[in-house]
Design an enzyme around this catalytic site. Structure first.
Site, PDB file in Angstrom:
ATOM      1  CD  GLU A   1      -2.257  -1.094   3.141  1.00  0.00           C
ATOM      2  OE1 GLU A   1      -2.267   0.076   3.901  1.00  0.00           O
ATOM      3  OE2 GLU A   1      -2.525  -2.114   3.598  1.00  0.00           O
TER       4      GLU A   1
ATOM      5  CB  CYS B   1       2.996   7.258   3.527  1.00  0.00           C
ATOM      6  SG  CYS B   1       3.301   6.189   4.609  1.00  0.00           S
TER       7      CYS B   1
ATOM      8  CB  CYS C   1       6.792  -6.065   8.681  1.00  0.00           C
ATOM      9  SG  CYS C   1       7.983  -5.036   9.636  1.00  0.00           S
TER      10      CYS C   1
ATOM     11  CB  CYS D   1       5.267  -3.685  16.064  1.00  0.00           C
ATOM     12  SG  CYS D   1       7.168  -3.037  15.964  1.00  0.00           S
TER      13      CYS D   1
ATOM     14  CB  CYS E   1       2.187  -3.093  13.348  1.00  0.00           C
ATOM     15  SG  CYS E   1       2.527  -2.360  11.821  1.00  0.00           S
TER      16      CYS E   1
ATOM     17  CB  CYS F   1       0.576   1.231   8.813  1.00  0.00           C
ATOM     18  SG  CYS F   1       2.061   0.483   8.426  1.00  0.00           S
TER      19      CYS F   1
HETATM   20  N1  SAH Z   1       8.859  -0.177  10.485  1.00  0.00           N
HETATM   21  C1  SAH Z   1       8.793   1.192  10.366  1.00  0.00           C
HETATM   22  C2  SAH Z   1       7.948   2.034   9.567  1.00  0.00           C
HETATM   23  C3  SAH Z   1       6.649   1.485   9.093  1.00  0.00           C
HETATM   24  S1  SAH Z   1       5.394   1.672  10.622  1.00  0.00           S
HETATM   25  C4  SAH Z   1       8.674   1.553  11.884  1.00  0.00           C
HETATM   26  O1  SAH Z   1       8.620   0.838  12.716  1.00  0.00           O
HETATM   27  O2  SAH Z   1       8.986   2.897  12.109  1.00  0.00           O
HETATM   28  C5  SAH Z   1       5.075   3.406  10.433  1.00  0.00           C
HETATM   29  C6  SAH Z   1       4.730   3.851  11.808  1.00  0.00           C
HETATM   30  O3  SAH Z   1       3.486   3.578  12.140  1.00  0.00           O
HETATM   31  C7  SAH Z   1       5.397   3.408  13.126  1.00  0.00           C
HETATM   32  O4  SAH Z   1       5.928   4.164  13.986  1.00  0.00           O
HETATM   33  C8  SAH Z   1       4.882   2.191  13.723  1.00  0.00           C
HETATM   34  O5  SAH Z   1       5.166   2.052  14.930  1.00  0.00           O
HETATM   35  C9  SAH Z   1       3.423   3.036  13.641  1.00  0.00           C
HETATM   36  N2  SAH Z   1       2.210   2.146  13.584  1.00  0.00           N
HETATM   37  C10 SAH Z   1       2.147   0.870  13.103  1.00  0.00           C
HETATM   38  N3  SAH Z   1       0.946   0.456  13.339  1.00  0.00           N
HETATM   39  C11 SAH Z   1       0.116   1.275  14.155  1.00  0.00           C
HETATM   40  C12 SAH Z   1      -1.090   1.663  14.561  1.00  0.00           C
HETATM   41  N4  SAH Z   1      -1.932   0.390  14.860  1.00  0.00           N
HETATM   42  N5  SAH Z   1      -1.389   2.707  15.140  1.00  0.00           N
HETATM   43  C13 SAH Z   1      -0.687   3.755  15.275  1.00  0.00           C
HETATM   44  N6  SAH Z   1       0.609   3.754  14.823  1.00  0.00           N
HETATM   45  C14 SAH Z   1       1.047   2.542  14.093  1.00  0.00           C
END
Ligand code: SAH
Length: 346
Positions: free
Chosen positions: A91, A104, A111, A115, A118, A332
């Protein structure tokens, strides 16, 4: 295996053409066509017919298809789900800010980082994107929308520093004067905190903005939501950030997801402020976008306001991220996830 011509920086393409016995200027012609989004060698009208045919035999031009497109009725945000050459999907989100159009983009299919909050990581890593597949997200969103893109954030699906070499090549492509010519200062890269790669990035001395997904100032709660913290704990990560600032002279920004009962206590705000002191930092607070599978909830409004005021009392600039595209699968990895589910259910 055909050659992925669009993933080549101009210098490499020049070498490629000279090895084919072609004059140097052919590389620049082809490079220019590719970076304008041309998808077929037959359209490269200033190349001799025989060369077009030869290229078609030995090379391919990556070009994603739009699998889904959602336009926010509220703010014009456009979310693209791209189908790549092998059927995998990623996306991108195109957002309009007063300072220009920002895209973005994703750096990987899925991934590996795990996390807990996410959606992108739920099925693990499928594969890394090529430089061309990252460039294509910018190129084809621009062509489809008719909007000139001035800023790029590597904050979509995937961990950019897990795909280090391809991301570096992508940056070279998108930054090149013969291509889209997007300045490094208009590019942000977000990482969950892979320390050796942060230091390797620092050595490249790029003018881009590094964003670090911190989400907690202490190891117990950070490790609970971000497995990467078990390998690179908070203090080690913050030392790397200090080193990054020292080497590049660029400010680091921190993303901080506000998760109810996990990352949003006043004590955590105090600790965060203490730990960020002396790092030239900005904190971007993100209200959690709820992902059903995670069981985590977004913080209450009062907790978010209190957290921000504590940071500011300590002189740490903190902003709460404006939610764009909340009426489309904004978070995301959610669009890809929902699309996969629908396909599985037939
Ligand atoms: N892998 C990288 C970039 C992708 S995620 C990273 O971890 O930074 C981009 C941002 O969105 C990151 O800060 C991530 O922690 C955040 N993110 C992911 N899922 C989310 C969610 N459900 N709510 C809010 N932020 C989220």
């Amino acid at each position: 295996m055909k050659t992925d011509l669009k993933s080549m920086p101009l210098s490499q393409m020049t070498l490629f053409f000279s090895q084919m016995g072609e004059p140097k200027f052919r590389a620049k012609q082809v490079y220019t066509w590719l970076h304008r989004g041309v998808t077929d060698f037959s359209q490269m009208s200033d190349l001799p017919q025989s060369l077009r045919q030869k290229l078609d035999e030995i090379c391919f031009i990556s070009a994603p298809k739009i699998a889904r497109k959602q336009v926010s009725q509220k703010d014009g945000t456009v979310k693209y789900l791209w189908e790549l050459g092998d059927g995998n999907c990623v996306e991108s989100v195109l957002m309009q800010y007063h300072h220009g159009n920002t895209i973005c983009i994703s750096s990987e299919v899925g991934c590996p980082m795990g996390c807990k909050f996410c959606a992108s990581t739920l099925g693990g890593l499928v594969r890394r994107l090529t430089p061309a597949e990252m460039l294509d997200q910018v190129l084809f969103a621009q062509l489809d929308s008719g909007k000139e893109i001035s800023n790029i954030v590597l904050m979509g699906i995937g961990e950019p520093l897990d795909n280090f070499d391809n991301v570096m090549t992508f940056l070279e492509l998108v930054n090149s004067p013969e291509g889209l010519n997007i300045g490094m200062r208009h590019i942000s890269l977000s990482t969950c905190g892979i320390v050796p790669k942060i230091l390797a990035l620092a050595e490249k001395k790029l003018q881009l903005t590094l964003s670090v997904s911190l989400h907690s100032p202490e190891d117990t709660s950070r490790s609970a939501i971000m497995p990467v913290n078990k390998t690179y704990p908070v203090d080690m990560l913050l030392d790397a950030c200090r080193e990054y600032v020292k080497i590049t002279g660029r400010r680091v920004s921190f993303e901080y997801t506000m998760i109810d009962g996990v990352s949003d206590s006043p004590a955590q705000a105090e600790l965060l402020a203490k730990k960020l002191k002396g790092i030239c930092a900005h904190v971007n607070m993100i209200p959690l976008n709820t992902v059903a599978e995670s069981g985590l909830k977004t913080s209450k409004k009062e907790a978010i306001a209190k957290f921000q005021s504590i940071l500011e009392e300590h002189g740490i600039p903190a902003t709460i991220r404006r939610t764009l595209g909340s009426d489309i699968d904004a978070s995301c990895g959610q669009l890809r996830r929902n699309y996969q589910k629908q396909k599985e259910e037939g």
